[in-house]
Design a protein around this motif. Structure first.
Motif, PDB file in Angstrom:
ATOM      1  N   MET A 313       0.804  -1.221   0.000  1.00  0.00           N
ATOM      2  CA  MET A 313       0.000   0.000   0.000  1.00  0.00           C
ATOM      3  C   MET A 313       0.841   1.278   0.000  1.00  0.00           C
ATOM      4  N   ASP A 314       2.115   1.178   0.281  1.00  0.00           N
ATOM      5  CA  ASP A 314       2.976   2.346   0.281  1.00  0.00           C
ATOM      6  C   ASP A 314       3.232   2.760  -1.164  1.00  0.00           C
ATOM      7  N   THR A 315       2.882   3.999  -1.502  1.00  0.00           N
ATOM      8  CA  THR A 315       3.042   4.428  -2.896  1.00  0.00           C
ATOM      9  C   THR A 315       4.507   4.530  -3.310  1.00  0.00           C
ATOM     10  N   GLU A 316       5.420   4.451  -2.349  1.00  0.00           N
ATOM     11  CA  GLU A 316       6.841   4.415  -2.706  1.00  0.00           C
ATOM     12  C   GLU A 316       7.143   3.219  -3.593  1.00  0.00           C
ATOM     13  N   VAL A 317       6.359   2.157  -3.451  1.00  0.00           N
ATOM     14  CA  VAL A 317       6.549   0.959  -4.263  1.00  0.00           C
ATOM     15  C   VAL A 317       6.300   1.254  -5.742  1.00  0.00           C
ATOM     16  N   PHE A 318       5.371   2.155  -6.032  1.00  0.00           N
ATOM     17  CA  PHE A 318       5.123   2.526  -7.422  1.00  0.00           C
ATOM     18  C   PHE A 318       6.380   3.134  -8.037  1.00  0.00           C
ATOM     19  N   GLU A 319       7.050   3.990  -7.300  1.00  0.00           N
ATOM     20  CA  GLU A 319       8.282   4.597  -7.790  1.00  0.00           C
ATOM     21  C   GLU A 319       9.362   3.534  -7.967  1.00  0.00           C
ATOM     22  N   LEU A 320       9.392   2.559  -7.065  1.00  0.00           N
ATOM     23  CA  LEU A 320      10.345   1.468  -7.169  1.00  0.00           C
ATOM     24  C   LEU A 320      10.164   0.694  -8.467  1.00  0.00           C
ATOM     25  N   PHE A 321       8.910   0.536  -8.891  1.00  0.00           N
ATOM     26  CA  PHE A 321       8.601  -0.175 -10.124  1.00  0.00           C
ATOM     27  C   PHE A 321       8.617   0.739 -11.349  1.00  0.00           C
ATOM     28  N   GLY A 322       9.013   1.990 -11.155  1.00  0.00           N
ATOM     29  CA  GLY A 322       9.069   2.923 -12.272  1.00  0.00           C
ATOM     30  C   GLY A 322       7.708   3.370 -12.758  1.00  0.00           C
ATOM     31  N   LEU A 323       6.701   3.295 -11.906  1.00  0.00           N
ATOM     32  CA  LEU A 323       5.339   3.661 -12.279  1.00  0.00           C
ATOM     33  C   LEU A 323       5.008   5.067 -11.781  1.00  0.00           C
ATOM     34  N   PRO A 324       4.227   5.827 -12.539  1.00  0.00           N
ATOM     35  CA  PRO A 324       3.835   7.167 -12.088  1.00  0.00           C
ATOM     36  C   PRO A 324       2.838   7.082 -10.945  1.00  0.00           C
ATOM     37  N   LEU A 325       2.773   8.139 -10.146  1.00  0.00           N
ATOM     38  CA  LEU A 325       1.841   8.172  -9.020  1.00  0.00           C
ATOM     39  C   LEU A 325       0.448   8.621  -9.446  1.00  0.00           C
TER      40      LEU A 325
END
Length: 361
Positions: A313-325
């Motif tokens: 659920m931490d949106t930091e994971v999206f950045e880790l996967f190179g995904l936009p917020l």
């Protein structure tokens, strides 16, 4: 410029031989630390240490073994001041009441997922198998139950298939001590994680079908259809929330009454992490129609159905996967092609192609 005793310039030679091993070193450090960010830092430290000592590398072992030895030492040192990274099921609590309020635990350093593109290895078959099988979420979570030295010994012996004598040299002990440590580590691991060969995976076509049906059911917010895709003892986890659920009935209760996804209000983007399929979910903001990062799921697929869903659920994971917020609203006509745009960083192999329209539910 690094120069050896005989005047050779070693920078280019070191990089040429060491760079192809970077991803498997990242996977190794990730297994040890349970954090993709920390693993990246330790790989950088490994390369710096190796670069400084390369003029003294005598080739008595392979460069791969030498670099893994340096990485293992660096990880063990780092773990002296860092706690384990659990999943909610690793905290010792029982399955939660799905009707109870959710409590976020910001004090826990949760296990992070690892994007598949970062865990790829070289063309060496043994390394590819180790990189893929050795980063499964269940295994990395189980490794967190082991003390650091047991963790290192088990990874080097059972994942990387090193000889006991090689492991002894890497961790600074004797072969007899390695064998004893390995026995204790295997016994502890057996208590918290099933053997890989006990989990039968569906065929590739069956996996595609299962994922399509999962996506379609979420698209309709059809909880009954989702339950038919789950195993009876499915586990649903949601770090940084400590609560977790076991059993299709409790998971269904959560999805029906707690999950904020609504038909037409979610974008679903396929991802892969820890050698598992998954989806990045974005929820539509009714105020402006923008889709905002919500959760990144990794699924465990078996021949009996979906047995585990890890929701990060931490949106930091999206950045880790190179995904936009945030993402724009998809075009109203779902059959027409979406505007060409990257779903995430173009060098990420797990991204949805720019010409592929994200599915909605």
């Amino acid at each position: 410029m690094l120069t050896g005793a005989d005047g050779r310039e070693l920078d280019d030679e070191f990089l040429r031989q060491a760079n192809p091993l970077r991803r498997e070193l990242l996977a190794h450090c990730y297994r040890m630390l349970g954090s993709a960010h920390d693993a990246e830092d330790l790989v950088q430290e490994t390369y710096l240490r190796a670069w400084r000592a390369y003029d003294r590398f005598e080739g008595r072992s392979s460069l791969r073994t030498w670099l893994h030895r340096i990485a293992t030492t660096a990880c063990l040192t780092a773990l002296e001041t860092r706690g384990r990274r659990p999943m909610p099921t690793g905290l010792g609590s029982t399955s939660a009441d799905p009707s109870a309020d959710l409590a976020e635990r910001t004090d826990v350093p949760w296990l992070q997922p690892l994007p598949d593109a970062e865990a790829d290895s070289t063309s060496d078959p043994a390394s590819i198998v180790a990189a893929k099988e050795g980063v499964r979420l269940a295994l990395v979570a189980a490794l967190q139950h082991l003390p650091p030295r047991q963790r290192a010994v088990l990874i080097l012996r059972d994942v990387l298939k090193w000889k006991a004598s090689e492991v002894a040299e890497a961790v600074g002990t004797t072969t007899a001590a390695v064998n004893s440590t390995l026995q204790r580590a295997r016994a502890q691991l057996a208590k918290v994680s099933p053997r890989p060969d006990e989990v039968a995976e569906p065929t590739e076509s069956e996996q595609r079908d299962l994922l399509d049906r999962y996506l379609s059911a979420f698209e309709r917010k059809d909880v009954d259809a989702l339950v038919r895709l789950f195993t009876d003892d499915i586990v649903w986890e949601m770090p940084p929330y400590a609560a977790w659920y076991r059993g299709s009935a409790d998971v269904a209760n959560h999805l029906a009454n707690r999950c904020p996804a609504r038909p037409g209000g979610v974008l679903l983007v396929p991802v892969r992490g820890n050698s598992q399929p998954g989806f990045a979910q974005y929820l539509r903001d009714p105020a402006d129609g923008t889709y905002r990062a919500f959760t990144l799921q990794l699924l465990t697929l078996t021949t009996e159905g979906i047995s585990h869903v890890a929701n990060f659920m931490d949106t930091e994971v999206f950045e880790l996967f190179g995904l936009p917020l945030t993402r724009e609203s998809p075009a109203p006509d779902r059959e027409s092609p979406a505007p060409a745009r990257e779903s995430c960083a173009p060098d990420r192999e797990f991204c949805v192609p720019a010409t592929e329209k994200p599915r909605t539910f």
